[in-house]
Each structure stands twice: as C-alpha cells, then as structure tokens.
Motif scaffolding. Structure first.
Motif, short mmCIF file in Angstrom:
data_model
loop_
_atom_site.label_atom_id
_atom_site.label_comp_id
_atom_site.label_asym_id
_atom_site.label_seq_id
_atom_site.Cartn_x
_atom_site.Cartn_y
_atom_site.Cartn_z
N GLU A 36 -1.29 8.09 -12.67
CA GLU A 36 -2.44 8.69 -13.36
C GLU A 36 -3.14 7.62 -14.19
OE1 GLU A 36 -1.53 13.13 -14.69
OE2 GLU A 36 0.02 11.74 -15.38
N ILE A 37 -4.43 7.73 -14.30
CA ILE A 37 -5.20 6.89 -15.21
C ILE A 37 -6.06 7.80 -16.06
CG2 ILE A 37 -6.92 5.05 -15.39
CD1 ILE A 37 -5.97 4.08 -12.63
N VAL A 38 -5.91 7.69 -17.36
CA VAL A 38 -6.58 8.60 -18.29
C VAL A 38 -7.48 7.79 -19.22
CG1 VAL A 38 -6.26 10.25 -20.16
CG2 VAL A 38 -4.67 10.23 -18.22
N VAL A 39 -8.73 8.23 -19.35
CA VAL A 39 -9.65 7.63 -20.30
C VAL A 39 -9.76 8.57 -21.49
CG1 VAL A 39 -11.99 6.80 -20.72
CG2 VAL A 39 -10.92 6.45 -18.47
N ASP A 40 -9.13 8.19 -22.57
CA ASP A 40 -9.12 9.02 -23.77
C ASP A 40 -8.52 8.20 -24.91
OD1 ASP A 40 -9.36 11.15 -25.51
OD2 ASP A 40 -8.07 12.51 -24.37
N TRP A 41 -8.78 8.63 -26.13
CA TRP A 41 -8.11 8.00 -27.26
C TRP A 41 -6.61 8.29 -27.14
CZ3 TRP A 41 -9.60 5.16 -31.67
CH2 TRP A 41 -10.96 4.79 -31.67
N PRO A 42 -5.77 7.27 -27.29
CA PRO A 42 -4.33 7.45 -27.06
C PRO A 42 -3.70 8.59 -27.85
CG PRO A 42 -4.83 5.12 -27.15
CD PRO A 42 -6.11 5.84 -27.50
N HIS A 43 -3.98 8.68 -29.14
CA HIS A 43 -3.34 9.73 -29.94
C HIS A 43 -3.81 11.11 -29.51
CE1 HIS A 43 -7.13 9.44 -32.22
NE2 HIS A 43 -6.86 10.66 -32.64
N ARG A 44 -5.06 11.21 -29.10
CA ARG A 44 -5.59 12.51 -28.69
C ARG A 44 -4.94 12.94 -27.37
NH1 ARG A 44 -11.84 12.62 -29.05
NH2 ARG A 44 -11.68 11.32 -27.16
N TYR A 45 -4.78 11.98 -26.45
CA TYR A 45 -4.11 12.30 -25.18
C TYR A 45 -2.66 12.69 -25.41
CZ TYR A 45 -1.86 11.63 -20.67
OH TYR A 45 -1.11 11.81 -19.54
N LEU A 46 -1.97 11.95 -26.28
CA LEU A 46 -0.56 12.25 -26.56
C LEU A 46 -0.38 13.67 -27.06
CD1 LEU A 46 2.29 10.92 -26.60
CD2 LEU A 46 1.88 10.45 -29.03
N GLU A 47 -1.30 14.13 -27.89
CA GLU A 47 -1.19 15.48 -28.45
C GLU A 47 -1.30 16.57 -27.40
OE1 GLU A 47 -3.00 14.71 -32.95
OE2 GLU A 47 -4.34 15.32 -31.32
N THR A 48 -1.84 16.26 -26.24
CA THR A 48 -2.00 17.27 -25.18
C THR A 48 -0.81 17.34 -24.23
OG1 THR A 48 -3.07 15.78 -23.58
CG2 THR A 48 -4.49 16.87 -25.22
N GLN A 49 0.16 16.40 -24.40
CA GLN A 49 1.23 16.28 -23.42
C GLN A 49 2.51 16.99 -23.86
OE1 GLN A 49 0.44 14.71 -20.33
NE2 GLN A 49 -1.44 15.16 -21.45
N ASP A 50 3.18 17.58 -22.87
CA ASP A 50 4.48 18.21 -23.09
C ASP A 50 5.53 17.21 -22.64
OD1 ASP A 50 6.55 19.94 -23.53
OD2 ASP A 50 6.22 21.14 -21.72
N LEU A 51 6.14 16.50 -23.58
CA LEU A 51 7.05 15.40 -23.29
C LEU A 51 8.49 15.82 -23.51
CD1 LEU A 51 5.03 12.55 -25.04
CD2 LEU A 51 4.83 13.39 -22.70
N ASP A 52 9.41 15.15 -22.79
CA ASP A 52 10.83 15.48 -22.93
C ASP A 52 11.61 14.26 -23.40
OD1 ASP A 52 11.24 13.81 -20.74
OD2 ASP A 52 11.39 15.47 -19.30
N ALA A 53 12.93 14.42 -23.47
CA ALA A 53 13.80 13.39 -24.03
C ALA A 53 14.01 12.22 -23.09
CB ALA A 53 15.16 14.01 -24.41
N ARG A 54 13.35 12.21 -21.92
CA ARG A 54 13.45 11.07 -21.01
C ARG A 54 12.17 10.24 -21.00
NH1 ARG A 54 14.04 12.79 -15.47
NH2 ARG A 54 12.50 14.35 -16.05
N THR A 55 11.16 10.67 -21.74
CA THR A 55 9.85 10.01 -21.71
C THR A 55 9.88 8.66 -22.42
OG1 THR A 55 8.75 12.16 -21.67
CG2 THR A 55 7.43 10.26 -22.34
N VAL A 56 9.20 7.69 -21.82
CA VAL A 56 9.09 6.33 -22.36
C VAL A 56 7.63 6.09 -22.73
CG1 VAL A 56 9.18 3.89 -21.74
CG2 VAL A 56 11.05 5.43 -21.08
N LEU A 57 7.39 5.64 -23.97
CA LEU A 57 6.04 5.35 -24.45
C LEU A 57 5.93 3.86 -24.77
CD1 LEU A 57 5.55 8.35 -26.93
CD2 LEU A 57 4.97 8.26 -24.49
N CYS A 58 5.00 3.18 -24.11
CA CYS A 58 4.80 1.74 -24.31
C CYS A 58 3.39 1.50 -24.82
CB CYS A 58 5.03 0.99 -23.01
SG CYS A 58 6.69 1.17 -22.32
#
Length: 397
Positions: free
Chosen positions: A262-284
């Motif tokens: 996926e390629i997303v054009v958005d402010w990073p913090h705003r995109y992060l707030e829309t995501q349902d993440l789990d305990a395996r997710t890696v953020l770089c």
C-alpha cells in the motif's frame, strides 16, 4: 501444521488421505519450532519439514504407518551419543512430534453419526486448514500430552470466540482451552499451554499445542525516502504486509515503491489514528523531520505494537526526546523508542541500513542481543516476551 495449510487444504479438497507430523515441543538447539510440520499423502508425496533434514526420513515412515493404522502417536527424537548413525538430531536438541492421520472431506464411514463426525479430530483439522488457506485468522488447539484417550483431539477457534470440535474430556477443559487459544490467536502466537484435565489449573495435566494462523504482520514505513524503498523490500522478505505513508504526494508514488502493498498520501499521525494495529505491527519512522515525527511518535509510543523505530542522528534523537517529553510522554513510553534505528552494522547504503533495521526488528521479536554468535555464550534461539509483556501498562492515547 497451519504453515503448510495451502497444500494440505488442496489435498483434502481432492479427497487425498494424509498424515501430518507436527513439532509439539523442543529443547536444546532444535532446528524447527512448535507448529512446524511434515505431511505425507497416500501416494507418498511429502510437503513441509520438521527438522531441516535430521529426522525427516524416520518421520516420513511414521506418517505412512499412521495412514495404515489410523492411529495418532507421539514420538520423541534426540541426539544419540551411543550410535552416531542412529536417527536423531545432530545439533543435540530434542523434539517431540505428533503424527495424526487425516481423512479427506466427504469420507464419512457408513452409519457414523454426522454430528460426531464433525467433532472428530480429522474433521476439525480440515476445517482449520480451510480457514488458514483462505487467509482467515484462526487457531487450532490439540492435546499433545495427557491421558491417552485425549491424545490428538482438536478444537478449532475463530477470532469471535466460536469453536468447533472437542478435546474429548471434561466440558470445562474445552471452555478453558477456548479462552487460552483465543488469547494466543489475538497475539498471533503458536505455543504450548498446560491445563488440568478438568479445565482447572490443577489435577491431571494436559498439554495443548495451540497453532495460530493470522494475516501477515504489518510494517508501516513513514517517510518516502530512498532508504524506505530498501526497507520495503526487506519487510516483504520477512513476510510483512508493508505500507508506505508520506504527506508528500510527489514522493509517495508506485513508481518509487513498486514492492509496497500500500502507498498512502497523508500526514503520518493522521493515518496512524485510522489504523487498527495489533501486537505484531512494526512502525518505522524514517522522515527525521520534527513536524512529522513528533505528532506521529506521540501516538505510536502509546500503542501496543511490537516495534517503534525512528531514523536520525544522535543529536536529532535527543532533540526528539525533549519534544516528546514536552508533549507529555513518560520515560517508560520513551524507552520503547528504538532510535537511532537499527543495529550497529556500520551500514551506509540504503540496502545496508534496511538490513540493520530488519536485524533489530528480528532481535526485538525473538529476544536476541545482536551479539556475534562466534565466541559468545548466548543461546542461538530465544523465547521473547510479547509486545504487551515488554511494554507493561499502556496509557490512553
């Protein structure tokens, strides 16, 4: 077993009986972890591996025997000092392997009760294989040690808590197994669990192998820079579903990141707030620009994800910490940040840097130290705590 679900599901759909040998316990330097499997069909075709070659021949024969007898058996393989040519693990480890025969779909015996058939271990296993092959999140618990009449019984569990099958004992055993299995499924983990035969934590022990099959873990790379392109390739190699996010449309393009899911054009913090993440997710976080990094990390470090890393010099890192403290983050939350990102490999190029970051992600996941194994007295394989266990209490975002 669920790691070869695609092939086993295809066999079952074709009506081919097979036996599946699954690693259920290991000690020492065993080459494969619990859940690894080797399956053999009625024609002698084999798929998968339980030891990387050490005991494959013996396990193959056991699978063929299980197909003939229809019996589930538990076998142990270890190293033999007395006979260097004996079947065993040359690495010195010990593995326990459960061999289970599986009848294909539609092969019900005449006169057998349909409800009982759906509860049979083989039927439960085929249901779990179908779910895993279709990409659904699912888990199966099997009795691998305990009273002989329970051996091999299976319980298939879905994320919503519904289940199919039975472990063949006290009703409370199924209820306890359901709760334990669902917890491991939520974390995407495969592990053994010991409970009492009556479902309590005491009494005659029963050991369950819980195998989880979940969608690929996510890697979200923030910052559409040249280093990100190399990291995307490394993330895909490690089996992640990789997203690239950047607020600048001129950089966040398919042409620059052909390997990204996926390629997303958005402010990073705003995109992060829309995501349902789990305990395996890696953020770089590779932007190393305060206007992007600080609001993003302010949110990321409060999430129960596996890894949060940020690129930048040591001076950038110290300035970033001051800004995050001013934003209200605690020292416990700041200690979760891996920055400067990656292990010390002396990396310079984007590809070398991506390898450095990937190495740190693996070490963080597996509990490794990053120390060279040559001359070290550290174990080769580690059992790391989950992300939730590492981070402790999570404050509200």
């Amino acid at each position: 077993m669920l790691d070869i679900a695609d092939e086993l599901h295809r066999w079952a759909r074709q009506g081919r009986p097979f036996a599946v040998a699954t690693v259920v316990a290991t000690s020492g330097s065993a080459p494969r972890q619990p859940g690894a499997a080797l399956a053999v069909d009625g024609d002698g075709t084999a798929v998968g591996s339980v030891s990387g070659g050490c005991v494959e021949g013996a396990v193959y024969e056991l699978c063929q025997e299980a197909l003939r007898t229809g019996e589930t058996v538990l076998e142990r393989f270890g190293y033999s000092d007395e006979d260097a040519f004996a079947v065993g693990l040359t690495c010195g480890g010990v593995i326990d392997i459960l061999i289970t025969p599986v009848r294909p779909y539609g092969a019900e015996e005449p006169g057998r009760d349909a409800a009982a058939e759906s509860e049979a271990p083989a039927a439960v296993i085929t249901t779990a294989l179908a779910a895993a092959a279709s990409g659904e999140a699912a888990a199966v618990a099997r009795v691998v040690r305990g009273p002989a009449h329970l051996l091999g019984h299976a319980l298939f569990v879905r994320p919503d808590g519904t289940a199919t099958g039975t472990l063949g004992g006290h009703p409370d055993l199924d209820r306890t197994a359901l709760h334990e299995t669902r917890a491991l499924l939520d974390a995407g983990r495969t592990a053994t669990v010991e409970v009492g035969a009556d479902g309590s934590r005491c009494g005659e022990p029963v050991t369950l192998l819980v195998e989880s099959s979940v969608p690929a873990p996510r890697m979200i790379v923030f910052g559409a820079i040249d280093f990100a392109a190399a990291l995307v390739r490394a993330g895909k190699f490690l089996g992640h579903h990789v997203t690239v996010c950047d607020a600048r449309p001129v950089f966040a393009t398919r042409a620059r990141f052909p390997d990204a899911d996926e390629i997303v054009v958005d402010w990073p913090h705003r995109y992060l707030e829309t995501q349902d993440l789990d305990a395996r997710t890696v953020l770089c976080v590779l932007t190393h620009d305060a206007k992007f990094d600080v609001p993003l990390l302010e949110r990321a470090l409060r999430l129960p994800v596996a890894y949060v890393g940020a690129m930048g010099s040591r001076r950038t890192h110290l300035d970033r910490l001051d800004r995050l403290r001013a934003a209200g983050l605690t020292e416990l939350e700041l200690n979760r940040l891996r920055s400067p990102i990656g292990l010390d490999l002396g990396a310079r190029t984007p590809e070398e840097t991506a390898l450095s970051i990937a190495a740190e992600i693996i070490a963080n996941r597996r509990g490794g130290t990053g120390t060279p194994l040559t001359g070290a007295h550290t174990p080769i394989h580690h059992d790391a705590p989950t992300a939730l266990e590492r981070m402790g209490p999570v404050s509200a975002a």
